[in-house]
Design a protein around this motif. Structure first.
Motif, short mmCIF file in Angstrom:
data_model
loop_
_atom_site.label_atom_id
_atom_site.label_comp_id
_atom_site.label_asym_id
_atom_site.label_seq_id
_atom_site.Cartn_x
_atom_site.Cartn_y
_atom_site.Cartn_z
N THR A 35 0.83 -1.22 0.00
CA THR A 35 0.00 0.00 0.00
C THR A 35 0.86 1.26 0.00
OG1 THR A 35 -0.22 0.06 2.41
CG2 THR A 35 -1.92 -1.14 1.18
N GLY A 36 2.10 1.16 0.49
CA GLY A 36 3.01 2.31 0.43
C GLY A 36 3.23 2.74 -1.02
N TYR A 39 0.47 5.16 -2.09
CA TYR A 39 0.69 6.54 -1.62
C TYR A 39 1.85 7.18 -2.39
CZ TYR A 39 -2.73 5.60 1.97
OH TYR A 39 -3.92 5.31 2.60
N ARG A 40 2.85 6.36 -2.69
CA ARG A 40 4.00 6.89 -3.45
C ARG A 40 3.58 7.25 -4.88
NH1 ARG A 40 9.23 5.87 -1.49
NH2 ARG A 40 9.18 4.99 0.62
N VAL A 104 6.06 11.98 0.45
CA VAL A 104 4.91 11.06 0.52
C VAL A 104 4.10 11.19 1.82
CG1 VAL A 104 6.33 9.09 1.30
CG2 VAL A 104 4.16 8.66 0.17
N SER A 105 4.75 11.44 2.94
CA SER A 105 3.98 11.51 4.19
C SER A 105 3.01 12.68 4.19
CB SER A 105 4.92 11.61 5.40
OG SER A 105 5.52 10.37 5.63
N ALA A 108 0.07 11.49 2.31
CA ALA A 108 -0.65 10.46 3.08
C ALA A 108 -1.44 11.05 4.24
CB ALA A 108 0.34 9.41 3.58
N ARG A 114 -6.59 9.15 1.44
CA ARG A 114 -6.67 7.90 2.22
C ARG A 114 -7.97 7.16 1.92
NH1 ARG A 114 -2.36 7.63 5.27
NH2 ARG A 114 -3.07 5.55 5.79
N GLY A 134 1.62 -1.87 5.20
CA GLY A 134 1.40 -0.43 5.22
C GLY A 134 1.53 0.15 6.62
N ARG A 135 0.64 1.09 6.95
CA ARG A 135 0.68 1.73 8.26
C ARG A 135 -0.63 1.59 9.02
NH1 ARG A 135 4.61 2.30 5.65
NH2 ARG A 135 6.35 3.74 5.88
N ASP A 136 -1.72 1.40 8.26
CA ASP A 136 -3.06 1.39 8.88
C ASP A 136 -3.84 0.14 8.48
OD1 ASP A 136 -3.25 1.95 6.19
OD2 ASP A 136 -4.90 3.38 6.40
N ILE A 137 -3.14 -0.92 8.10
CA ILE A 137 -3.85 -2.09 7.57
C ILE A 137 -4.62 -2.80 8.70
CG2 ILE A 137 -3.67 -4.17 6.15
CD1 ILE A 137 -2.69 -1.48 4.84
N ARG A 185 9.67 10.79 8.47
CA ARG A 185 8.46 10.12 7.99
C ARG A 185 7.73 9.45 9.15
NH1 ARG A 185 8.36 6.02 3.85
NH2 ARG A 185 10.61 5.79 3.90
N ASP A 189 3.97 10.19 10.14
CA ASP A 189 3.03 9.06 10.05
C ASP A 189 2.39 8.75 11.41
OD1 ASP A 189 3.77 8.87 7.39
OD2 ASP A 189 5.08 7.13 7.66
N ARG A 192 -0.07 12.03 12.47
CA ARG A 192 -1.15 12.60 11.64
C ARG A 192 -2.51 12.29 12.28
NH1 ARG A 192 0.22 8.35 7.31
NH2 ARG A 192 -1.01 6.63 8.10
O1 DC Z 1 5.79 1.64 3.05
P1 DC Z 1 6.42 2.88 2.38
O2 DC Z 1 7.64 3.39 3.10
O3 DC Z 1 6.65 2.68 0.93
O4 DC Z 1 5.28 4.00 2.53
C1 DC Z 1 5.45 5.30 2.07
C2 DC Z 1 4.63 6.28 2.88
O5 DC Z 1 3.23 6.09 2.59
C3 DC Z 1 4.74 6.20 4.38
O6 DC Z 1 5.74 7.07 4.89
C4 DC Z 1 3.38 6.62 4.87
C5 DC Z 1 2.46 6.32 3.74
N1 DC Z 1 1.60 5.13 3.98
C6 DC Z 1 0.45 5.31 4.70
O7 DC Z 1 0.20 6.41 5.20
N2 DC Z 1 -0.42 4.29 4.85
C7 DC Z 1 -0.15 3.08 4.32
N3 DC Z 1 -1.03 2.08 4.48
C8 DC Z 1 1.05 2.88 3.60
C9 DC Z 1 1.92 3.93 3.45
#
Ligand code: DC
Length: 228
Positions: A35-36, A39-40, A104-105, A108, A114, A134-137, A185, A189, A192
Motif C-alpha cells: 500500500t506504500g 501513496y507513493r 509522501v507523508s 498520506a 486515504r 502499510g501503516r493502517d492495515i 516520515r 506518520d 497525523r
Molecule cells: O511503506 P512505504 O515506506 O513505501 O510508505 C510510504 C509512505 O506512505 C509512508 O511514509 C506513509 C504512507 N503510507 C500510509 O500512510 N499508509 C499506508 N497504508 C502505507 C503507506
C-alpha cells in the motif's frame, strides 16, 4: 484445505515489511499488496503535475484531481509479485527515490487520498488470501484481519537498510539524508490526525533489530501457522 486469511503487516519505515510480506505471499500462494506504493504513486502524480514540491503543496488541487488517478497492480511473472501502474504506466522505478520519500507523508495525511486508497485496498482483500503491508492495515483497512503483525526495529538499523537498498539501486544518497528521511516520515506518520501509525490492540509485535531477513520470515511463518 487450509483456510484463507488476510494478513496485515504494519510498522515503521524500512523495517523490512515488504520483504516479509512478499515472501509470505509467495509461500502461501496469496496476493501481496504494497500500500506504500499506492501513496507513493499518488505523490509521483502530484510531483509530475506541479501540485507538490519541497516548497509548496496545493492540497485542494490534488483533491480535485483524485478522479484522474487510476492505480492498478499487475502481476509480473518474472519477479513473482505485482507492480504498480499509474494511469496505465508502470511507475515502480519512479516512486522509491528520496524526492518521493521526502514528500509522501504529506500526501498520506490527506483524508480524501486515504479514503480513495483504502476503498481500493478493501476491495482487493474482500475474498481473503491477501498479505498487505502499510501503516493502517490492521487498524483501518482490515480491522478484522486474522493475523496482524506490527514490525519495528531501531532507527539506525532501519536507515542503514534503506541506505544499502538505495545505493544498490545506484542512487547517490548519503546516510545522514536517509536517517533524516526515515525519522521524519515516522514522526509525520505517527502524529497525523487521520489513521496514524499505531499498533492494533490485537497485533503481534515483531522487533527485527537483531534478526536477519530469514529469521524474521521464520518468526512470521510461525505466527501464520498458528492461524491457518
Ligand atoms: O511503506 P512505504 O515506506 O513505501 O510508505 C510510504 C509512505 O506512505 C509512508 O511514509 C506513509 C504512507 N503510507 C500510509 O500512510 N499508509 C499506508 N497504508 C502505507 C503507506
Amino acid at each position: 484445505m487450509k483456510k484463507k486469511i488476510n494478513i496485515a503487516i504494519d510498522g515503521y519505515s524500512s523495517t523490512g515489511k515488504s520483504t516479509i510480506a512478499k515472501k509470505l505471499a509467495e509461500s502461501l500462494g496469496y496476493v501481496y499488496v504494497d500500500t506504500g506504493a499506492m501513496y507513493r504513486a499518488v505523490t509521483y502524480f502530484a510531483v509530475k503535475n506541479h501540485i507538490i514540491s519541497k516548497d509548496f503543496f496545493k492540497k485542494e488541487e490534488l483533491i480535485s484531481k483524485l478522479n484522474q488517478i487510476d492505480l492498478k497492480f499487475i502481476f509480473n511473472k518474472d519477479l513473482g509479485h505485482a507492480e504498480i501502474y499509474l494511469n496505465g504506466k508502470n511507475v515502480e522505478e519512479n516512486i522509491r527515490n528520496l524526492e518521493i520519500s521526502n514528500l509522501v507523508s504529506r500526501i498520506a495525511e490527506v483524508s480524501e487520498v486515504r479514503r480513495k486508497l483504502v476503498e481500493q485496498q478493501q476491495k482487493i482483500g474482500k475474498d481473503k488470501g491477501v498479505v498487505m503491508d502499510g501503516r493502517d492495515i490492521g487498524t483501518v483497512v482490515f480491522p478484522d484481519a486474522e493475523l496482524k503483525i506490527f514490525m519495528t526495529a531501531s532507527a539506525e538499523k532501519r536507515a542503514q537498510r534503506r541506505y544499502k537498498e538505495m545505493i544498490g539501486k545506484g542512487e547517490s544518497v548519503n546516510l545522514e539524508e536517509v536517517i533524516k528521511n526515515v525519522t521524519e516520515r515516522d514522526r509525520i506518520d505517527t502524529n497525523r490526525k487521520d489513521s496514524p501509525l499505531i499498533m492494533a490492540e490485537d497485533a503481534v509485535l515483531l522487533d527485527n533489530s537483531d534478526l536477519s531477513a530469514d529469521e524474521t520470515f521464520e518468526k512470521a511463518m510461525e505466527l501464520v501457522a498458528e492461524k491457518i
